[in-house]
Scaffold this motif. Structure first.
Motif, PDB file in Angstrom:
ATOM      1  N   THR A  15       4.613  -3.135   3.832  1.00 54.73           N
ATOM      2  CA  THR A  15       4.553  -4.506   4.354  1.00 54.73           C
ATOM      3  C   THR A  15       5.776  -5.331   3.950  1.00 54.73           C
ATOM      4  O   THR A  15       5.892  -6.493   4.349  1.00 54.73           O
ATOM      5  N   VAL A  16       6.669  -4.741   3.152  1.00 57.24           N
ATOM      6  CA  VAL A  16       7.849  -5.453   2.665  1.00 57.24           C
ATOM      7  C   VAL A  16       9.016  -5.220   3.622  1.00 57.24           C
ATOM      8  O   VAL A  16       9.244  -4.091   4.067  1.00 57.24           O
ATOM      9  N   GLN A  17       9.737  -6.275   3.913  1.00 57.33           N
ATOM     10  CA  GLN A  17      10.862  -6.179   4.842  1.00 57.33           C
ATOM     11  C   GLN A  17      11.961  -5.270   4.300  1.00 57.33           C
ATOM     12  O   GLN A  17      12.280  -5.293   3.109  1.00 57.33           O
ATOM     13  N   SER A  18      12.538  -4.473   5.164  1.00 54.11           N
ATOM     14  CA  SER A  18      13.603  -3.550   4.768  1.00 54.11           C
ATOM     15  C   SER A  18      14.811  -4.304   4.228  1.00 54.11           C
ATOM     16  O   SER A  18      15.156  -5.385   4.711  1.00 54.11           O
ATOM     17  N   GLY A  19      15.446  -3.731   3.206  1.00 51.84           N
ATOM     18  CA  GLY A  19      16.704  -4.254   2.693  1.00 51.84           C
ATOM     19  C   GLY A  19      16.627  -5.549   1.919  1.00 51.84           C
ATOM     20  O   GLY A  19      17.650  -6.207   1.709  1.00 51.84           O
ATOM     21  N   THR A  20      15.442  -5.931   1.436  1.00 51.91           N
ATOM     22  CA  THR A  20      15.291  -7.233   0.773  1.00 51.91           C
ATOM     23  C   THR A  20      15.323  -7.153  -0.757  1.00 51.91           C
ATOM     24  O   THR A  20      15.416  -8.175  -1.421  1.00 51.91           O
ATOM     25  N   PHE A  65       9.088   6.488  -3.696  1.00 53.12           N
ATOM     26  CA  PHE A  65      10.484   6.078  -3.729  1.00 53.12           C
ATOM     27  C   PHE A  65      11.161   6.198  -2.365  1.00 53.12           C
ATOM     28  O   PHE A  65      12.238   5.636  -2.162  1.00 53.12           O
ATOM     29  N   GLY A  66      10.521   6.886  -1.440  1.00 51.86           N
ATOM     30  CA  GLY A  66      10.998   6.848  -0.063  1.00 51.86           C
ATOM     31  C   GLY A  66      10.856   5.451   0.512  1.00 51.86           C
ATOM     32  O   GLY A  66      11.743   4.944   1.206  1.00 51.86           O
ATOM     33  N   GLU A  67       9.710   4.808   0.216  1.00 45.42           N
ATOM     34  CA  GLU A  67       9.515   3.421   0.650  1.00 45.42           C
ATOM     35  C   GLU A  67      10.407   2.465  -0.131  1.00 45.42           C
ATOM     36  O   GLU A  67      10.906   1.475   0.404  1.00 45.42           O
ATOM     37  N   VAL A  68      10.608   2.767  -1.426  1.00 48.35           N
ATOM     38  CA  VAL A  68      11.520   1.941  -2.225  1.00 48.35           C
ATOM     39  C   VAL A  68      12.917   1.975  -1.614  1.00 48.35           C
ATOM     40  O   VAL A  68      13.600   0.950  -1.513  1.00 48.35           O
ATOM     41  N   ARG A  69      13.351   3.139  -1.203  1.00 56.72           N
ATOM     42  CA  ARG A  69      14.684   3.279  -0.590  1.00 56.72           C
ATOM     43  C   ARG A  69      14.818   2.397   0.646  1.00 56.72           C
ATOM     44  O   ARG A  69      15.852   1.770   0.874  1.00 56.72           O
ATOM     45  N   ARG A  70      13.752   2.331   1.439  1.00 54.58           N
ATOM     46  CA  ARG A  70      13.791   1.525   2.651  1.00 54.58           C
ATOM     47  C   ARG A  70      13.932   0.035   2.342  1.00 54.58           C
ATOM     48  O   ARG A  70      14.689  -0.679   3.014  1.00 54.58           O
ATOM     49  N   VAL A  71      13.224  -0.450   1.320  1.00 57.11           N
ATOM     50  CA  VAL A  71      13.245  -1.885   1.039  1.00 57.11           C
ATOM     51  C   VAL A  71      14.472  -2.300   0.218  1.00 57.11           C
ATOM     52  O   VAL A  71      14.767  -3.494   0.112  1.00 57.11           O
ATOM     53  N   LEU A  72      15.183  -1.329  -0.377  1.00 57.65           N
ATOM     54  CA  LEU A  72      16.399  -1.664  -1.121  1.00 57.65           C
ATOM     55  C   LEU A  72      17.508  -2.093  -0.176  1.00 57.65           C
ATOM     56  O   LEU A  72      17.647  -1.565   0.930  1.00 57.65           O
ATOM     57  N   SER A  73      18.345  -3.010  -0.642  1.00 58.89           N
ATOM     58  CA  SER A  73      19.535  -3.392   0.115  1.00 58.89           C
ATOM     59  C   SER A  73      20.502  -2.219   0.156  1.00 58.89           C
ATOM     60  O   SER A  73      20.372  -1.252  -0.618  1.00 58.89           O
ATOM     61  N   ALA A  74      21.487  -2.281   1.034  1.00 60.58           N
ATOM     62  CA  ALA A  74      22.446  -1.180   1.171  1.00 60.58           C
ATOM     63  C   ALA A  74      23.164  -0.899  -0.141  1.00 60.58           C
ATOM     64  O   ALA A  74      23.544   0.244  -0.421  1.00 60.58           O
ATOM     65  N   VAL A 238      13.815  -8.329  -7.670  1.00 56.29           N
ATOM     66  CA  VAL A 238      13.645  -7.136  -8.494  1.00 56.29           C
ATOM     67  C   VAL A 238      12.244  -6.578  -8.236  1.00 56.29           C
ATOM     68  O   VAL A 238      11.264  -7.312  -8.251  1.00 56.29           O
ATOM     69  N   LEU A 239      12.153  -5.271  -8.029  1.00 58.78           N
ATOM     70  CA  LEU A 239      10.884  -4.614  -7.694  1.00 58.78           C
ATOM     71  C   LEU A 239      10.428  -3.685  -8.803  1.00 58.78           C
ATOM     72  O   LEU A 239      11.236  -2.965  -9.398  1.00 58.78           O
ATOM     73  N   ASP A 240       9.120  -3.687  -9.066  1.00 60.53           N
ATOM     74  CA  ASP A 240       8.489  -2.652  -9.889  1.00 60.53           C
ATOM     75  C   ASP A 240       7.222  -2.209  -9.160  1.00 60.53           C
ATOM     76  O   ASP A 240       6.221  -2.928  -9.160  1.00 60.53           O
ATOM     77  N   PRO A 241       7.228  -1.028  -8.518  1.00 60.24           N
ATOM     78  CA  PRO A 241       6.057  -0.565  -7.769  1.00 60.24           C
ATOM     79  C   PRO A 241       4.927  -0.051  -8.655  1.00 60.24           C
ATOM     80  O   PRO A 241       3.843   0.242  -8.153  1.00 60.24           O
ATOM     81  N   PHE A 242       5.200   0.086  -9.957  1.00 63.84           N
ATOM     82  CA  PHE A 242       4.174   0.461 -10.935  1.00 63.84           C
ATOM     83  C   PHE A 242       4.169  -0.616 -12.014  1.00 63.84           C
ATOM     84  O   PHE A 242       4.562  -0.384 -13.160  1.00 63.84           O
ATOM     85  N   GLY A 243       3.715  -1.807 -11.645  1.00 64.21           N
ATOM     86  CA  GLY A 243       3.898  -3.006 -12.454  1.00 64.21           C
ATOM     87  C   GLY A 243       3.358  -2.953 -13.862  1.00 64.21           C
ATOM     88  O   GLY A 243       3.904  -3.580 -14.765  1.00 64.21           O
ATOM     89  N   GLY A 244       2.236  -2.221 -14.062  1.00 59.63           N
ATOM     90  CA  GLY A 244       1.699  -2.053 -15.413  1.00 59.63           C
ATOM     91  C   GLY A 244       1.369  -3.363 -16.095  1.00 59.63           C
ATOM     92  O   GLY A 244       0.535  -4.145 -15.636  1.00 59.63           O
ATOM     93  N   SER A 245       2.045  -3.630 -17.207  1.00 64.17           N
ATOM     94  CA  SER A 245       1.779  -4.851 -17.977  1.00 64.17           C
ATOM     95  C   SER A 245       2.660  -6.017 -17.545  1.00 64.17           C
ATOM     96  O   SER A 245       2.560  -7.105 -18.112  1.00 64.17           O
ATOM     97  N   GLY A 246       3.536  -5.794 -16.564  1.00 59.52           N
ATOM     98  CA  GLY A 246       4.329  -6.904 -16.021  1.00 59.52           C
ATOM     99  C   GLY A 246       5.632  -7.197 -16.729  1.00 59.52           C
ATOM    100  O   GLY A 246       6.236  -8.245 -16.501  1.00 59.52           O
TER     101      GLY A 246
END
Length: 284
Positions: A15-20, A65-74, A238-246
């Motif tokens: 649901t996150v926009q690509s490259g953001t 991390f395939g999805e992480v790659r998509r949402v990362l900027s170039a 900044v993204l953390d897809p396994f946020g844990g304790s924050g």
């Protein structure tokens, strides 16, 4: 702003926009070392770290991390801290720790099960490097294998036939040969000339932080800060897809960045909200 979302990382990231996202800093759940969901939870099959085989575990990470790659900027980067363990197909267990097991790994429920790895008994499984090679095969560029030396590492029980393991890896990945990296932000003091700085070395001496609640071994704040400062500028996401304790979100906010934290476990989400409430920046 710290945006905290509950759910499966792949689904939420879709649901996150690509490259953001400018940089992703994370430590995925370690294989067979911790469980956060109850066994009767309907989402238990989605929990990473419970996979029956290490190859399936790595495949699960590659999907995230395939999805992480998509949402990362170039010019974005990915920093991943991942742990290892020893194979022990002939016995119960598979992770060493002795009387310090609980401090090292938490609830031993997952540990005290027989696992079939196909590896020789007592063989270090090499999970970090299996993961790193799989990431390269998936198209990532591996730029550095940072060795995190734990300056206050726990002893490993009565281990006398090898050195005590006191390090983990932090892998730096990029989407290509050119990416954002602020070398000055994490430069080291030059011992020979105290007034000068030098490029950061690949061995980082950082002590572990004490955990809270179910998170007995959170990412150290100092470790998260180095990755965030090198991989982003003020107001970047900044993204953390396994946020844990924050931890990643809290440090990002302290350093003037925005953060997106995701976790499948609702208890972890509650912990993240409590940890970041002091900033008054949680949006949802």
């Amino acid at each position: 702003m710290i945006d905290i979302r509950s759910g499966n990382a792949v689904d939420v990231l879709s649901t996150v926009q690509s490259g953001t996202v400018k940089t992703c800093v994370t430590s995925p759940p370690y294989l067979w070392q911790r469980r956060y969901l109850r066994d009767d939870d309907l989402r238990v099959e989605l929990e990473i770290g419970r996979e029956p085989e290490f190859k399936t575990y790595i495949a699960s990470l590659i999907a995230v991390f395939g999805e992480v790659r998509r949402v990362l900027s170039a010019d974005g980067t990915l920093w991943v801290n991942i742990g290892d363990l020893h194979a022990n197909d002939t016995k119960w267990g598979g992770v060493t720790g002795g009387k310090h097991q609980k401090q090292l790994h938490g609830d031993p429920g997952l540990l005290r099960q027989k696992r079939k790895t196909g590896l020789p008994p007592k063989c270090l499984m090499g999970l970090p490097w299996r993961f790193a090679i799989a990431m390269i095969d998936a198209g990532w560029t591996l730029r550095c294998d940072v060795v995190w030396e734990k300056t206050n590492a726990m002893p490993e029980g009565n281990i006398r036939d090898r050195p005590t393991i006191a390090h983990e890896y932090v892998f730096l990945f990029s989407k290509g040969p050119k990416y954002y990296y602020n070398a000055d932000a994490i430069s080291d003091e030059c011992r020979e000339q105290s007034t000068k700085r030098r490029n950061a070395r690949s061995v980082w001496r950082i002590q572990t932080d004490k955990g809270a609640g179910d998170h007995v071994a959170p990412m150290p704040r100092a470790l998260a800060r180095r990755c965030i400062m090198a991989g982003s500028a003020p107001n970047d996401l900044v993204l953390d897809p396994f946020g844990g304790s924050g931890t990643v979100g809290a440090i990002a906010a302290q350093e003037g960045r925005r953060a997106l934290l995701i976790d499948l476990d609702e208890k972890s989400v509650a912990l993240m909200r409590a940890k970041t409430y002091q900033f008054g920046l949680v949006s949802q």
